[in-house]
Write a protein that holds these residues in place. Structure first.
Motif, PDB file in Angstrom:
ATOM      1  N   ASP B  68       0.617 -95.396  16.985  1.00 40.11           N
ATOM      2  CA  ASP B  68       1.265 -94.720  15.858  1.00 40.11           C
ATOM      3  C   ASP B  68       0.689 -93.322  15.687  1.00 40.11           C
ATOM      4  OD1 ASP B  68       2.827 -96.926  15.327  1.00 40.11           O
ATOM      5  OD2 ASP B  68       1.525 -97.708  13.748  1.00 40.11           O
ATOM      6  N   PHE B  71       1.806 -90.880  18.583  1.00 39.74           N
ATOM      7  CA  PHE B  71       3.177 -90.382  18.506  1.00 39.74           C
ATOM      8  C   PHE B  71       3.425 -89.552  17.252  1.00 39.74           C
ATOM      9  CE2 PHE B  71       3.693 -93.071  22.062  1.00 39.74           C
ATOM     10  CZ  PHE B  71       4.841 -92.673  22.707  1.00 39.74           C
ATOM     11  N   THR B 131       9.755 -98.704  19.466  1.00 41.83           N
ATOM     12  CA  THR B 131       9.278 -98.117  18.217  1.00 41.83           C
ATOM     13  C   THR B 131       9.128 -96.602  18.298  1.00 41.83           C
ATOM     14  OG1 THR B 131       8.025-100.152  17.854  1.00 41.83           O
ATOM     15  CG2 THR B 131       7.491 -98.271  16.438  1.00 41.83           C
ATOM     16  N   HIS B 132       8.609 -96.128  19.419  1.00 45.19           N
ATOM     17  CA  HIS B 132       8.219 -94.718  19.473  1.00 45.19           C
ATOM     18  C   HIS B 132       8.977 -93.884  20.514  1.00 45.19           C
ATOM     19  CE1 HIS B 132       5.130 -94.880  16.484  1.00 45.19           C
ATOM     20  NE2 HIS B 132       4.481 -95.850  17.093  1.00 45.19           N
ATOM     21  N   ARG B 136      12.307 -90.703  20.147  1.00 45.51           N
ATOM     22  CA  ARG B 136      12.061 -89.375  20.733  1.00 45.51           C
ATOM     23  C   ARG B 136      13.114 -89.039  21.787  1.00 45.51           C
ATOM     24  NH1 ARG B 136      10.284 -85.296  18.363  1.00 45.51           N
ATOM     25  NH2 ARG B 136       9.687 -86.390  16.484  1.00 45.51           N
TER      26      ARG B 136
END
Lengths: 204, 204
Positions: B68, B71, B131-132, B136
């Motif tokens: 977390d 990112f 999630t990340h 993006r």
DNA sequence: GTCTATAATTAGATAGAC
DNA sequence: GTCTATCTAATTATAGAC
């Protein structure tokens, strides 16, 4: 690791030492030096840990043998590049790029060895750079794209890492790409598409 | 590990939980998930292993907190890109590329997290992608270089990984580059040179 | 919140049977 | 050459003192 017992045992074909090196390349590329265990490598090779230390005095020595194997992939590249000698400069550059991308696709372990070892400053890192990476770097400077594409001396390091990263990352994180985009970069069509994309990028 | 006892203890400044997350980012980026030990992370944070499991129920949870954090670096990028809104399309694209390269230089841990996790197919990999990375990727497809540079839909995955690799590899393996070429890519001049090189590559 | 002590597992390396 | 058994040290996770 709990799931290691669930791994299917490989068919033990060929010399034991050869199987061990192959298993070591696979395991080190997959997990990195420290996370890969000698027991896991032995199991992948269809043998046991005792035989590993008979053929190799230490985990470090086994890793060096695996690295020698990994960098051996460039021998096949040299052969392929020879057939491009008589092409015109621009098309020859594009051909070199394409072959390099195909090689990275076939051997993603090369990139993973380089990245795993690349931010260390220990004896293993120095050995890998001096023994294997440096000769490849010098070869590229003399015969590679640098001269043909007209890259100035100071930009060569930038070009080297930019090309390596652009060409190889997608194959080194193939499961990632598959889940993120739906495209499996290990498929022949995807490999050719990436080769074409990188060739267009470097030599428009 | 023998040399871990020789590590200099950090100055314990700030909240313990915050120091632990920072130490975790550093250790996971340096060694990868499995090779990084919770004891090492605790020591880097100036505390002990017991406090780690008080703040995080498991090594896996700590890794997610570190991811977390890693990112989160993109928030600063969004601010910088806003100032490029009024530039003409070509110069705006070049500006986006330059800012992305600068970000990869400042935070090489991003690339290392991506590569370390990228060839797995386990729960951690799925979590990181969903999630990340996916947000993006979608952001780049809509607002990023893809539209401006006129890249067709099918080539977007190739462009994404080519750009990430070309921009970030040199910083992720900085000691490697230093020993191989003599150029330390962490120096401001080298960062700007790489930013310019990649910008020229993508938008000639 | 913070730290010490410890349990259960796994690591690399070694000794020795065959 | 190959494999089993074992040693020492390091791993994550847990229990509990303060």
């Amino acid at each position: 690791m709990a799931k290691s017992s669930a791994r299917k045992t490989r068919v033990p074909r060929g010399e034991a030492r050869e199987r061990i090196v192959r298993a070591a390349v696979e395991a080190f590329a997959e997990k990195g030096f420290e996370a890969a265990s000698t027991r896991d490598i032995a199991q992948r090779a269809g043998t046991d840990q005792g035989l590993l230390t008979y053929h190799f005095p230490s985990k470090d020595a086994l890793w060096r043998a695996a690295a020698d194997r990994v960098f051996g992939i460039f021998e096949s590249l040299d052969d392929r590049l020879a057939s491009l000698e008589h092409a015109d400069p621009k098309e020859r550059s594009r051909g070199v790029i394409r072959e390099f991308v195909r090689l990275m696709a076939k051997h993603p372990e090369f990139f993973r060895f380089m990245v795993d070892c690349g931010n260390r400053t220990d004896a293993r890192q120095r050995w890998l750079v001096d023994t294997h990476i440096k000769p490849r770097f010098e070869y590229m400077k003399e015969h590679g794209v640098a001269r043909v594409a007209g890259i100035e001396e100071a930009a060569v390091p930038h070009a080297f890492y930019a090309l390596a990263g652009a060409a190889a990352l997608i194959f080194a994180v193939a499961p990632n790409c598959r889940r993120l985009t739906g495209l499996d970069p290990r498929k022949p069509d995807a490999i050719e598409a990436h080769a074409e994309f990188i060739a267009n990028l470097v030599v428009p």
